[in-house]
Design a protein around this motif. Sequence first.
Motif: not given
Length: 336
Positions: A233, A236, A240, A248, A280-287
């Motif tokens: 995070p 990323h 940003t 991504k 965990q990756v599923h919770a990150w829309d930027w991954a």
Amino acid sequence: MIASSVTACQSPGSAVPIGMTVHYRGADASSLDDQFDAMAAMGITWVRVDVDWSVIEPVQNQLNWTPTDQLVDRALAHRMRVLLVLAYSPSWTTGTAGANRARPDDPAAFANFTRVAAQRYAARGVHHWEIWNEPNTGKFWPPAPDVAEYGRLFRGASAAVREVDPRATVLIGGLSPTYGEPSPDVDPATYLGRLYDDGAAQMADGIAVHPYTFPSLPTDRTQRTTGGLPDLPALHALMTERGDGAKKVWITEYGAPTGTGPSAVSEPDQAATLLQARRQVHAWDWAGPLIYYELVDGGTDPAEIEDNFGVLRTDNSLKLAAVALIDTAAGVMGAG
């Protein structure tokens, strides 16, 4: 029962695209077919394959694409997407015999090889490229990482790919975590910040990372690495800040070795590592995709870490991690 329990307790969201790094190590056609059938059963949708210049063109102007073709063609036949990793240099480009990890003396020569590779594989429908492997480490950019050198390499290679394939997605080569001991390695966030200062990072379509945490599980509070999965995070957030928040973060290597070597883990913990990371990756829309390292063990020495990252053993038998991935893809749930 162990694998079913791991699957039940760590069942991830099904929307996460997962992949596997696959190496060609001289397996025969039947063995390769078995490996790809196993990946299909695991729900693998991405395959990461080396386009190793040192293997393809060990002698100047004598190219052998067969090993790479065998993997790419099987992946496409199984309707899997392919990420190709352009890396490594034949000794004739570096002046250093046997040093296939060294960056080429002439980035233009690497770009020329990249152009030929892109022409070959874009025609097959492959449009995703990772430029080099772990350039922030002394191991893969000896003797020490050099942002300016890598920036020149990336500019030339990415331009060559896009010249051939305007549809291409081109990634900054997978950044590796650092481990705290004295080394020339640069942690991913620092290295990426320098790449932005250099102007190279802005040219990429995404950033690839290798956020290993072993022997810790990805959710453990205490980690031995800087730049591991819990640090993504912040990475990323840096993107940003630099105006690249819409791009991504691709996790192009993640796994844990079994065996008896330093930092090795048990088979149940290897399975838990892969499935916890997916959750965990599923919770990150930027991954981006989560690509595990790797499909098949690199060797048979239990004390050698590099021999034991596979979810399959060298005889293609399944470790518990493979069983857990198959069960998860099939929706099998144990008692937990």
